[in-house]
Motif scaffolding. Structure first.
Motif, PDB file in Angstrom:
ATOM      1  N   ASP A 245       0.824  -1.200   0.000  1.00 39.99           N
ATOM      2  CA  ASP A 245       0.000   0.000   0.000  1.00 39.99           C
ATOM      3  C   ASP A 245       0.861   1.254   0.000  1.00 39.99           C
ATOM      4  OD1 ASP A 245      -2.296   1.475  -0.025  1.00 39.99           O
ATOM      5  OD2 ASP A 245      -2.919   0.982   2.006  1.00 39.99           O
ATOM      6  N   THR A 248       1.082   7.920   1.615  1.00 45.24           N
ATOM      7  CA  THR A 248       0.791   9.272   1.146  1.00 45.24           C
ATOM      8  C   THR A 248       1.747   9.638   0.025  1.00 45.24           C
ATOM      9  OG1 THR A 248       0.420  11.568   1.860  1.00 45.24           O
ATOM     10  CG2 THR A 248       2.335  10.433   2.786  1.00 45.24           C
ATOM     11  N   ASP A 257      -3.018  14.175   2.860  1.00 47.68           N
ATOM     12  CA  ASP A 257      -4.086  13.181   2.938  1.00 47.68           C
ATOM     13  C   ASP A 257      -4.874  13.359   4.228  1.00 47.68           C
ATOM     14  OD1 ASP A 257      -4.204  11.256   0.685  1.00 47.68           O
ATOM     15  OD2 ASP A 257      -2.077  11.040   1.138  1.00 47.68           O
ATOM     16  N   LYS A 265      -6.046   4.633   6.750  1.00 49.79           N
ATOM     17  CA  LYS A 265      -5.000   3.762   6.222  1.00 49.79           C
ATOM     18  C   LYS A 265      -4.467   2.883   7.351  1.00 49.79           C
ATOM     19  CE  LYS A 265      -3.895   4.940   1.834  1.00 49.79           C
ATOM     20  NZ  LYS A 265      -3.462   4.077   0.731  1.00 49.79           N
ATOM     21  N   THR A 307      -4.516   2.102  -1.713  1.00 52.08           N
ATOM     22  CA  THR A 307      -4.132   2.670  -2.993  1.00 52.08           C
ATOM     23  C   THR A 307      -3.723   1.534  -3.924  1.00 52.08           C
ATOM     24  OG1 THR A 307      -3.367   4.710  -1.933  1.00 52.08           O
ATOM     25  CG2 THR A 307      -2.611   4.287  -4.173  1.00 52.08           C
ATOM     26  N   ALA A 309      -3.051   0.324  -8.275  1.00 48.62           N
ATOM     27  CA  ALA A 309      -2.498   0.928  -9.487  1.00 48.62           C
ATOM     28  C   ALA A 309      -2.575  -0.029 -10.655  1.00 48.62           C
ATOM     29  CB  ALA A 309      -1.048   1.342  -9.273  1.00 48.62           C
ATOM     30  N   SER A 340     -10.102   8.733  -5.128  1.00 48.86           N
ATOM     31  CA  SER A 340      -9.204   9.659  -5.819  1.00 48.86           C
ATOM     32  C   SER A 340      -8.483   8.954  -6.949  1.00 48.86           C
ATOM     33  CB  SER A 340      -8.185  10.265  -4.844  1.00 48.86           C
ATOM     34  OG  SER A 340      -7.259   9.277  -4.405  1.00 48.86           O
ATOM     35  N   ARG A 386      -3.008  14.908  -7.683  1.00 47.52           N
ATOM     36  CA  ARG A 386      -3.941  13.869  -7.253  1.00 47.52           C
ATOM     37  C   ARG A 386      -5.340  14.465  -7.277  1.00 47.52           C
ATOM     38  NH1 ARG A 386      -5.354  12.239  -1.916  1.00 47.52           N
ATOM     39  NH2 ARG A 386      -3.814  13.725  -1.167  1.00 47.52           N
ATOM     40  N   PHE A 437      -2.586   5.270 -10.543  1.00 51.26           N
ATOM     41  CA  PHE A 437      -2.952   5.062  -9.150  1.00 51.26           C
ATOM     42  C   PHE A 437      -4.427   5.435  -8.952  1.00 51.26           C
ATOM     43  CE2 PHE A 437       1.627   6.193  -8.839  1.00 51.26           C
ATOM     44  CZ  PHE A 437       2.091   5.049  -8.220  1.00 51.26           C
ATOM     45  N   GLU A 439      -7.407   5.386  -5.469  1.00 53.00           N
ATOM     46  CA  GLU A 439      -7.617   5.118  -4.046  1.00 53.00           C
ATOM     47  C   GLU A 439      -9.061   4.693  -3.839  1.00 53.00           C
ATOM     48  OE1 GLU A 439      -5.767   7.681  -0.579  1.00 53.00           O
ATOM     49  OE2 GLU A 439      -7.658   8.533  -1.232  1.00 53.00           O
ATOM     50  N   HIS A 449      -4.826  -7.251  -1.470  1.00 54.11           N
ATOM     51  CA  HIS A 449      -4.963  -6.296  -2.560  1.00 54.11           C
ATOM     52  C   HIS A 449      -5.449  -6.983  -3.837  1.00 54.11           C
ATOM     53  CE1 HIS A 449      -2.673  -3.796   0.146  1.00 54.11           C
ATOM     54  NE2 HIS A 449      -2.751  -2.775  -0.681  1.00 54.11           N
TER      55      HIS A 449
END
Length: 456
Positions: A245, A248, A257, A265, A307, A309, A340, A386, A437, A439, A449
């Motif tokens: 993960d 920030t 964040d 988180k 997060t 990706a 995000s 972001r 990326f 979120e 994940h």
């Protein structure tokens, strides 16, 4: 292939400088520019139009001081009346021309809570204030300032600092610098806010702070508490993308964040924080020793923020091509809420787009599949932004997420160090990357994940 010429330097505040340089001298020579402060220090009751403390300062704090502050990336601070009034006409001009604050998202494609664009009312306020000789007004009208010293978040519960200063050369761009720092946490901790604080922000193009879970194989042979570059590793594949993960990200103009009380988180017990730093020279040598500040949640949140990706490392951009297209795809494996989007490219980056395709069943009222574009931007490598969705977006399991990137490897790209070179995918500034990326929030006990995102 390495370029045959020296990479062009990226000057992070250059957008601001370009926007103001052409009008600064002419304004300073105007007769009204030398008027003393006494005419601006009227009481609020004597001023019919906007004043600095009541009307202008809230606009600056919302849109400008994330960069225009002491130690920020911009060339001047907008934190006090004394530092702002002399730039009042410049501010009004760049706001009217919409050259500042910089906004790269294409209008009408997605809505974002951190859209830096000024409203027509805010632009009018700045223009009226400047035309009326920038009155100061009553300091008691100023909004409360909740920042704790250099942080934009309240005073952190934990500050983790890199072990030593990193040297930034006078010319060119440094290879990514990594540092692994054990957290030594004896229990799982949930994070409410996080922020990266560089000591040389003008030279830091991007910083990503990862949470490496215990037992992760990522960078497993790399040194601990010692800065290193991928070139120093015997196994170069260890520096490739990981499913660990991200805590920030720091990028010019991006906010810290902050998650709601119901979200956070997770830093697992015994996890490491890994700093990945990307520096760009400003024409002078410098050093940076960044920190990350963390504010912990007071209780376990109902949802965990992670997060993810999409990535593509399997492409080569031919020389002198102006519009090269690359894609990456994945499928959402569990119901989630998107919060995000954070696209990453390098010097040849031109445009970027995120799309969702819902493969729900056809009904009398709706026809599937349905494709929605969440974000479409014109990319500028000086500003890694972001994008925070204005309204969190529920996503059903089985939804496809698609990222498309376009690259400009032609001589017309002012950031391109060598248009005659073929550009391979990779993590360094002279290479290219497609990293999409995003979120999401999922139930706090969500699994792995790979359960949330399956890459194609």
């Amino acid at each position: 292939m390495r370029p045959t010429s020296t990479p062009q330097r990226l000057r992070l505040p250059s957008l601001c400088l370009a926007a103001i340089t052409s009008i600064t001298l002419s304004w300073l020579l105007e007769p009204g520019a030398s008027i003393g402060r006494m005419s601006r220090q009227q009481s609020g009751s004597e001023i019919s139009g906007p004043t600095y403390y009541r009307d202008v300062l809230p606009i600056l704090r919302e849109h400008c001081t994330i960069c225009h502050r002491t130690g920020g990336i911009a060339p001047m601070s907008f934190e006090t009346y004394q530092s702002v009034w002399r730039y009042s006409k410049i501010i009004s001009t760049v706001a009217r021309e919409k050259s500042m604050p910089p906004a790269f998202a294409i209008p009408l494609v997605g809505r974002f809570s951190n859209d830096p664009s000024l409203s027509s009312e805010q632009i009018s306020t700045l223009a009226t204030w400047a035309n009326q000789n920038a009155p100061e007004g009553d300091p008691r009208d100023a909004p409360a300032d909740l920042a704790a010293g250099p942080w934009t978040i309240p005073k952190p519960d934990l500050i983790v600092r890199m072990s030593k200063p990193i040297d930034v050369p006078q010319n060119g761009n440094r290879e990514y610098v990594y540092e692994i720092i054990p957290t030594q946490l004896s229990e799982d901790r949930w994070v409410q806010m996080a922020e990266v604080l560089p000591t040389a922000p003008k030279y830091l193009r991007q910083a990503v702070v990862f949470i490496r879970r215990p037992g992760s194989n990522w960078l497993r042979h790399a040194p601990v508490r010692t800065p290193f570059t991928p070139a120093m590793l015997s196994n170069k594949e260890e520096s490739r993308w990981t499913d660990d993960d991200i805590l920030t990200v720091f990028a010019p103009g991006s906010p810290a964040d902050r998650w709601t009380e119901s979200m956070g988180k997770l830093i697992p017990r015994g996890a490491d924080l890994i700093f990945r730093m990307e520096y760009a020279s400003e024409g002078n040598a410098a050093t940076d020793q960044s920190s990350v500040g963390i504010i912990f949640s007071k209780k376990r949140p109902a949802e965990r923020v992670i997060t993810l990706a999409l990535a593509n490392y399997g492409f080569v951009i031919p020389p002198e091509i102006a519009d090269y297209r690359v894609e990456a795809n994945g499928t959402i494996g569990k119901d989630a809420t998107m919060l995000s989007l954070f696209p990453e490219m390098h010097l040849r980056g031109k445009r970027f787009e995120y799309d969702l395709t819902d493969f729900g069943e056809k009904t009398l009222k709706e026809t599937y599949p349905k494709t929605e574009t969440l974000l479409r931007i014109n990319y500028d490598p000086r500003w890694h932004v972001r994008y925070l969705l204005l309204k969190p977006r529920p996503i059903k399991a089985g939804t496809n997420i698609h990222a498309v990137a376009w690259y400009d490897n032609s001589p017309n790209n002012p950031h391109n160090p060598d248009p005659k070179a073929s550009v391979r995918a990779g993590n360094q500034a002279t290479e290219e990357v497609l990293l999409a990326f995003f979120e999401v929030a999922v139930p706090s006990k969500f699994g792995k994940h790979s359960d949330v995102l399956r890459l194609h």
